[in-house]
Write a protein that holds these residues in place. Structure first.
Motif, short mmCIF file in Angstrom:
data_model
loop_
_atom_site.label_atom_id
_atom_site.label_comp_id
_atom_site.label_asym_id
_atom_site.label_seq_id
_atom_site.Cartn_x
_atom_site.Cartn_y
_atom_site.Cartn_z
N GLU A 100 38.75 37.88 50.96
CA GLU A 100 38.76 36.93 49.84
C GLU A 100 40.18 36.79 49.27
N ILE A 136 31.06 27.63 42.92
CA ILE A 136 29.95 28.28 42.21
C ILE A 136 30.39 28.58 40.78
N TRP A 171 35.22 37.52 36.77
CA TRP A 171 35.31 36.40 37.70
C TRP A 171 36.72 35.83 37.76
N TYR A 178 26.56 40.84 37.72
CA TYR A 178 26.50 39.61 38.53
C TYR A 178 27.77 39.37 39.32
N ALA A 179 28.86 40.00 38.90
CA ALA A 179 30.14 39.85 39.62
C ALA A 179 30.23 40.90 40.72
N GLN A 180 31.13 40.68 41.66
CA GLN A 180 31.32 41.62 42.76
C GLN A 180 32.79 42.02 42.83
N ALA A 221 29.84 39.16 51.15
CA ALA A 221 30.23 39.10 49.74
C ALA A 221 31.45 38.19 49.59
N ASN A 222 31.23 36.94 49.26
CA ASN A 222 32.33 35.98 49.14
C ASN A 222 32.25 35.18 47.84
N LYS A 223 31.67 35.77 46.79
CA LYS A 223 31.52 35.05 45.53
C LYS A 223 32.87 34.73 44.89
N ASN A 224 33.81 35.65 44.95
CA ASN A 224 35.11 35.42 44.32
C ASN A 224 35.86 34.27 44.97
N PHE A 279 34.13 31.06 43.97
CA PHE A 279 34.40 30.73 42.57
C PHE A 279 35.79 30.12 42.42
N SER A 301 30.39 31.03 37.27
CA SER A 301 30.39 32.44 36.90
C SER A 301 29.10 32.78 36.16
#
Length: 340
Positions: free
Chosen positions: A70, A18, A50, A62-64, A7-10, A13, A20
């Motif tokens: 992170e 990527i 985000w 959709y956010a984590q 889990a590395n979306k933040n 972003f 949001s």
């Protein structure tokens, strides 16, 4: 909580890699095109998770939630740290404020149009939840110094009768986000006292702390010689810290010493007084028992009267057919009765 390394979306972003979701964009595009677009910032509910990730799940599926690795990656990336400050500026402008000093985090009013933004902040309660998220995120991403100046600005506005509806959230949710107990206490004192200032209150607290630590010259211990046996002290009832002499306990007064007032309970007169007290106690108990018996008799008399009235009333005759028992409905029939 353990980190989910996948889990590395933040982090991605904030590295502008990527977009949001939902209906979002890259973080650099949001900072440029969404700045000042108050209708979009008010109605869109998917960007705040985000811009300000925390270690809790939000309303955006959709956010984590933020992972520790992170947060460390954002702290170590200079460009990502600048983007955090730009996100903070974006929301301050939306709330009618501006960041005056990036190092100290000092916050003030926006030059134009702050009244409309203040009015919106008071009326829309979902923005209060956003403020809580922003404060938590600043602490997670290494901007703990930004929290207190923002809250000090809110307290000043409340003193000037602005943002009054935000006071309950300020006391119950925003001030508790501060990690320092001293800062929380100072802000609550500042909220109560309009004439005070946080710097003056902080200096006064430091002075009190140093005074307690150092003391006025030689540290002394005040002893009340009239009601304890804490040992040797001078004429003023003060025992010095450097005194190492053994402590002396107060001697109990002898009952045969002259000038002593004896306890009347231990003498003949005291026995007489004690006997009088016992007589009074027994008389009071007898009176209370008599009252309880009278009350019980009244209760029994009223019950007897009610039963007598119920017996003397004429009983109403039942009209109609007699009620059949349930068994009568289920009796087996003979063959003759069936033919009939």
């Amino acid at each position: 909580k353990r980190d989910d390394l996948k889990a590395n979306k933040n982090l991605l972003f904030y590295q502008n890699k990527i977009r949001s979701e939902p209906d979002g964009d890259l973080i650099d595009t949001i900072h440029k095109e969404w700045y000042g677009d108050y209708s979009r910032l008010e109605m869109h509910h998917g960007y705040i998770q985000w811009l300000f990730p925390i270690r809790e799940h939000g309303m955006n599926m959709y956010a984590q939630e933020l992972q520790q690795f992170e947060a460390q990656g954002i702290k170590g990336d200079a460009d990502a740290r600048k983007r955090v400050v730009l996100s903070y500026r974006l929301m301050l402008d939306f709330y009618g404020m501006q960041l005056i000093d990036e190092e100290s985090g000092k916050v003030g009013r926006k030059e134009k149009g702050y009244e409309m933004c203040y009015d919106n902040l008071e009326k829309s309660s979902h923005n209060w939840l956003r403020v809580t998220r922003i404060l938590k995120c600043l602490g997670e991403l290494g901007f703990e110094q930004y929290k207190r100046p923002f809250l000090e600005h809110l307290v000043r506005e409340i003193h000037q009768k602005n943002l009054m509806r935000c006071m309950s959230s300020l006391i119950n949710y925003w001030i508790p986000v501060l990690k320092s107990d001293a800062d929380r206490k100072l802000l609550l004192e500042f909220l109560k006292d309009k004439t005070a200032s946080p710097t003056r209150l902080a200096n006064a607290a430091k002075a009190r702390k140093e005074k307690r630590r150092k003391g006025d010259g030689l540290h002394k211990e005040i002893v009340d010689t009239s009601s304890n046996d804490y040992g040797i002290c001078n004429d003023n009832g003060v025992r010095e810290a450097g005194d190492t002499r053994p402590r002396e306990k107060k001697k109990k007064q002898n009952s045969n010493e002259p000038g002593e007032i004896r306890n009347p309970r231990g003498s003949a007169e005291g026995d007489e007084l004690k006997g009088c007290d016992l007589r009074k106690e027994t008389e009071e108990t007898v009176e209370s028992s008599d009252e309880s018996t009278k009350r019980q008799n009244l209760k029994t008399e009223t019950l007897q009267r009610r039963t007598q009235r119920a017996d003397t009333r004429p009983k109403k005759k039942r009209q109609g057919i007699q009620q059949r028992t349930l068994l009568s409905w289920f009796k087996p029939c003979n063959k003759e009765e069936k033919e009939r």
